[in-house]
Design a protein around this motif. Structure first.
Motif, PDB file in Angstrom:
ATOM      1  N   SER A 219     -57.559 -48.387 -72.631  1.00 54.52           N
ATOM      2  CA  SER A 219     -57.790 -47.715 -73.908  1.00 54.52           C
ATOM      3  C   SER A 219     -56.516 -47.010 -74.343  1.00 54.52           C
ATOM      4  O   SER A 219     -55.560 -46.892 -73.587  1.00 54.52           O
ATOM      5  CB  SER A 219     -58.929 -46.700 -73.764  1.00 54.52           C
ATOM      6  OG  SER A 219     -58.609 -45.732 -72.779  1.00 54.52           O
ATOM      7  N   GLY A 220     -56.529 -46.536 -75.563  1.00 47.98           N
ATOM      8  CA  GLY A 220     -55.359 -45.865 -76.106  1.00 47.98           C
ATOM      9  C   GLY A 220     -54.522 -46.805 -76.935  1.00 47.98           C
ATOM     10  O   GLY A 220     -54.696 -48.026 -76.895  1.00 47.98           O
ATOM     11  N   VAL A 251     -48.172 -49.819 -72.862  1.00 48.13           N
ATOM     12  CA  VAL A 251     -46.900 -50.403 -73.275  1.00 48.13           C
ATOM     13  C   VAL A 251     -46.824 -51.841 -72.773  1.00 48.13           C
ATOM     14  O   VAL A 251     -46.952 -52.095 -71.564  1.00 48.13           O
ATOM     15  CB  VAL A 251     -45.698 -49.605 -72.731  1.00 48.13           C
ATOM     16  CG1 VAL A 251     -44.391 -50.200 -73.252  1.00 48.13           C
ATOM     17  CG2 VAL A 251     -45.808 -48.133 -73.112  1.00 48.13           C
ATOM     18  N   LEU A 252     -46.605 -52.778 -73.694  1.00 53.70           N
ATOM     19  CA  LEU A 252     -46.441 -54.185 -73.355  1.00 53.70           C
ATOM     20  C   LEU A 252     -45.010 -54.580 -73.692  1.00 53.70           C
ATOM     21  O   LEU A 252     -44.565 -54.422 -74.836  1.00 53.70           O
ATOM     22  CB  LEU A 252     -47.427 -55.044 -74.145  1.00 53.70           C
ATOM     23  CG  LEU A 252     -47.375 -56.556 -73.917  1.00 53.70           C
ATOM     24  CD1 LEU A 252     -47.666 -56.898 -72.459  1.00 53.70           C
ATOM     25  CD2 LEU A 252     -48.379 -57.259 -74.832  1.00 53.70           C
ATOM     26  N   ASN A 270     -48.724 -47.556 -66.863  1.00 51.31           N
ATOM     27  CA  ASN A 270     -49.165 -47.932 -68.215  1.00 51.31           C
ATOM     28  C   ASN A 270     -48.230 -48.931 -68.887  1.00 51.31           C
ATOM     29  O   ASN A 270     -48.301 -49.139 -70.100  1.00 51.31           O
ATOM     30  CB  ASN A 270     -49.303 -46.683 -69.102  1.00 51.31           C
ATOM     31  CG  ASN A 270     -48.005 -45.914 -69.260  1.00 51.31           C
ATOM     32  OD1 ASN A 270     -47.088 -46.046 -68.440  1.00 51.31           O
ATOM     33  ND2 ASN A 270     -47.912 -45.090 -70.303  1.00 51.31           N
ATOM     34  N   VAL A 271     -47.373 -49.583 -68.103  1.00 54.94           N
ATOM     35  CA  VAL A 271     -46.412 -50.552 -68.638  1.00 54.94           C
ATOM     36  C   VAL A 271     -46.655 -51.925 -68.008  1.00 54.94           C
ATOM     37  O   VAL A 271     -46.762 -52.049 -66.786  1.00 54.94           O
ATOM     38  CB  VAL A 271     -44.959 -50.115 -68.364  1.00 54.94           C
ATOM     39  CG1 VAL A 271     -43.977 -51.178 -68.856  1.00 54.94           C
ATOM     40  CG2 VAL A 271     -44.671 -48.775 -69.025  1.00 54.94           C
ATOM     41  N   PRO A 284     -51.778 -58.382 -84.648  1.00 50.33           N
ATOM     42  CA  PRO A 284     -52.938 -57.648 -85.175  1.00 50.33           C
ATOM     43  C   PRO A 284     -53.540 -56.642 -84.197  1.00 50.33           C
ATOM     44  O   PRO A 284     -54.317 -55.775 -84.617  1.00 50.33           O
ATOM     45  CB  PRO A 284     -53.945 -58.765 -85.486  1.00 50.33           C
ATOM     46  CG  PRO A 284     -53.123 -59.997 -85.647  1.00 50.33           C
ATOM     47  CD  PRO A 284     -52.000 -59.837 -84.668  1.00 50.33           C
ATOM     48  N   HIS A 285     -53.184 -56.728 -82.910  1.00 52.23           N
ATOM     49  CA  HIS A 285     -53.737 -55.824 -81.898  1.00 52.23           C
ATOM     50  C   HIS A 285     -52.912 -54.548 -81.730  1.00 52.23           C
ATOM     51  O   HIS A 285     -53.318 -53.651 -80.985  1.00 52.23           O
ATOM     52  CB  HIS A 285     -53.812 -56.535 -80.542  1.00 52.23           C
ATOM     53  CG  HIS A 285     -54.709 -57.734 -80.529  1.00 52.23           C
ATOM     54  ND1 HIS A 285     -56.056 -57.651 -80.262  1.00 52.23           N
ATOM     55  CD2 HIS A 285     -54.445 -59.047 -80.754  1.00 52.23           C
ATOM     56  CE1 HIS A 285     -56.588 -58.858 -80.320  1.00 52.23           C
ATOM     57  NE2 HIS A 285     -55.633 -59.724 -80.609  1.00 52.23           N
ATOM     58  N   LEU A 286     -51.752 -54.464 -82.394  1.00 51.20           N
ATOM     59  CA  LEU A 286     -50.781 -53.426 -82.076  1.00 51.20           C
ATOM     60  C   LEU A 286     -50.924 -52.182 -82.955  1.00 51.20           C
ATOM     61  O   LEU A 286     -51.360 -52.248 -84.100  1.00 51.20           O
ATOM     62  CB  LEU A 286     -49.365 -53.980 -82.238  1.00 51.20           C
ATOM     63  CG  LEU A 286     -49.002 -55.158 -81.336  1.00 51.20           C
ATOM     64  CD1 LEU A 286     -47.612 -55.682 -81.696  1.00 51.20           C
ATOM     65  CD2 LEU A 286     -49.060 -54.766 -79.868  1.00 51.20           C
ATOM     66  N   ASP A 287     -50.503 -51.062 -82.380  1.00 49.94           N
ATOM     67  CA  ASP A 287     -50.389 -49.812 -83.130  1.00 49.94           C
ATOM     68  C   ASP A 287     -48.931 -49.498 -83.481  1.00 49.94           C
ATOM     69  O   ASP A 287     -48.670 -48.759 -84.423  1.00 49.94           O
ATOM     70  CB  ASP A 287     -50.967 -48.659 -82.299  1.00 49.94           C
ATOM     71  CG  ASP A 287     -52.444 -48.843 -82.018  1.00 49.94           C
ATOM     72  OD1 ASP A 287     -53.250 -48.568 -82.920  1.00 49.94           O
ATOM     73  OD2 ASP A 287     -52.796 -49.278 -80.904  1.00 49.94           O
ATOM     74  N   LEU A 288     -48.007 -50.070 -82.722  1.00 50.70           N
ATOM     75  CA  LEU A 288     -46.589 -49.816 -82.960  1.00 50.70           C
ATOM     76  C   LEU A 288     -45.778 -50.931 -82.314  1.00 50.70           C
ATOM     77  O   LEU A 288     -46.098 -51.387 -81.210  1.00 50.70           O
ATOM     78  CB  LEU A 288     -46.176 -48.464 -82.359  1.00 50.70           C
ATOM     79  CG  LEU A 288     -44.680 -48.103 -82.386  1.00 50.70           C
ATOM     80  CD1 LEU A 288     -44.190 -47.935 -83.821  1.00 50.70           C
ATOM     81  CD2 LEU A 288     -44.421 -46.823 -81.575  1.00 50.70           C
ATOM     82  N   VAL A 289     -44.722 -51.368 -83.018  1.00 53.72           N
ATOM     83  CA  VAL A 289     -43.746 -52.306 -82.450  1.00 53.72           C
ATOM     84  C   VAL A 289     -42.409 -51.588 -82.358  1.00 53.72           C
ATOM     85  O   VAL A 289     -41.912 -51.050 -83.349  1.00 53.72           O
ATOM     86  CB  VAL A 289     -43.586 -53.568 -83.317  1.00 53.72           C
ATOM     87  CG1 VAL A 289     -42.632 -54.558 -82.628  1.00 53.72           C
ATOM     88  CG2 VAL A 289     -44.916 -54.231 -83.572  1.00 53.72           C
TER      89      VAL A 289
END
Length: 385
Positions: A219-220, A251-252, A270-271, A284-289
């Motif tokens: 989540s997040g 983070v991806l 978390n990475v 479409p799944h992202l909050d930030l690039v």
């Protein structure tokens, strides 16, 4: 109608053309595609006929570096000679090879669609008397410090083969109708006034593949970090990872098949790191690039309505960062300003509700309203007259 598309042998120059090439195929045209063999499997999977042309950009730059500076690796060149090498590579080395490789094919087609970085295909068309169309991949620029080196080399080569190159700020398009995938509000205002400009919606393309589990698990907010397929740098990625990992986000990271996960050291929980993923499906799944500012990633994020933090490294990335930040839809860090603390500060600000939200939505709507590739494909026969 028989149409030849052609682009330089790189993801950033080839992928922007594939949606229109595929739409032209779907409209019933026979579509050939001239580029290096590394991309032929992708072309074949889309029902396009590959034509070997151009070789690799790396080899072209090596030849240019050898000719200008006497060394085969452009990274070893004195900065004062860098523009000369870029001019030689884009204005002479690659156009010469494309024009030669495509010379037997061009007379057999009704239209040539060449991308803005590949005027060699356009010159081959003009020499054979075949109509040409220039397909953009990013923002037009009037950077005289660089463009003059390219146009001088290109003009000299064109004169050798008896072809006239139009003069002016945007001569790289050879005076052909220009298919512009950059949103008008961010494009250079002088170029928007160009009568030969035809809007075309940028549609991100990705080779088929599965998204990593990190996209749907946990989540997040989800933050994607990439430096693209040509400018990967483990030190820069490591700084950005450190900053992003300090936030309450997932983070991806994509190494772009250039940076291996082992080069990034021990990673926080978390990475997640992958070498490659279908970026068009991820957006479409992202909050930030957080990215380098390549045109493909920039336009893909804009179209998906995703906030962006630019950390430009070279090429057209600084131009893209300046345009999107100037449009109020992103933030940017110059290379010397990239640190874990700076990345964390900018990301935290972007992830919160703020002043970039409305411009991001506005530009996404602007892109959605641009003509789709299927619409522009229907206009190609009139451009071939």
């Amino acid at each position: 109608m028989r149409i030849l598309f052609s682009s330089l042998t790189s993801h950033g120059h080839t992928y922007p053309l594939l949606p229109l090439a595929r739409a032209a195929r779907d409209a019933g045209h026979e579509v050939l595609y001239g580029t290096g063999e590394d991309f032929h499997p992708v072309l074949e999977s889309l029902g396009l006929t590959p034509v070997s042309a151009g070789g690799s950009m790396h080899d072209a730059f090596a030849r240019a570096s050898t000719a200008i500076a006497g060394v085969g690796d452009a990274r070893e060149v004195d900065p004062a000679q860098r523009n000369l090498i870029i001019g030689r590579a884009f204005g002479s080395e690659m156009p010469r090879q494309f024009a030669a490789d495509l010379e037997p094919v061009v007379p057999t087609v009704d239209l040539v669609v060449h991308e803005a970085g590949n005027p060699g295909a356009g010159l081959a068309a003009r020499r054979a008397g075949v109509p040409g169309v220039c397909h953009g991949f990013g923002r037009m620029t009037q950077d005289e410090s660089l463009s003059a080196f390219i146009t001088d080399e290109l003009g000299a080569f064109a004169a050798e083969i008896g072809v006239e190159v139009p003069s002016g700020d945007y001569s790289i398009g050879l005076g052909n109708p220009y298919l512009d995938i950059y949103p008008p509000s961010l494009q250079h205002p002088d170029f928007v006034a160009n009568g030969d400009r035809i809007e075309l919606r940028p549609v991100p393309y990705a080779e088929p593949g599965e998204l990593p589990a990190a996209v749907t698990e946990g989540s997040g907010p989800l933050v994607y970090l990439t430096l693209g397929t040509a400018f990967g740098s483990a030190p820069v990625l490591s700084k950005a990872i450190e900053g992003l990992a300090s936030l309450d986000v997932r983070v991806l990271v994509s190494g772009g098949r250039i940076v291996e996960e082992s080069e990034l050291g021990e990673l926080p929980g978390n990475v997640s790191v992958v070498s490659w993923l279908p970026q068009a499906d991820l957006l479409p799944h992202l909050d930030l690039v957080v990215h380098h500012g390549g045109s493909g990633t920039t336009l893909g994020a804009l179209g998906a309505g995703v906030k962006q933090l630019f950390i430009p490294q070279g090429a057209d990335q600084f131009v893209n960062a300046e345009a999107v930040v100037g449009g109020g839809a992103a933030m940017s860090l110059q290379p010397d300003d990239v640190s874990a603390e700076a990345v964390a500060t900018c990301a935290r600000k972007l992830l919160g509700a703020g002043e970039v939200d409305e411009p991001v939505r506005r530009i996404a709507a602007e892109i959605a309203a641009m003509p789709a590739p299927s619409e522009v494909a229907r206009r190609l026969p009139e451009l071939a007259r």
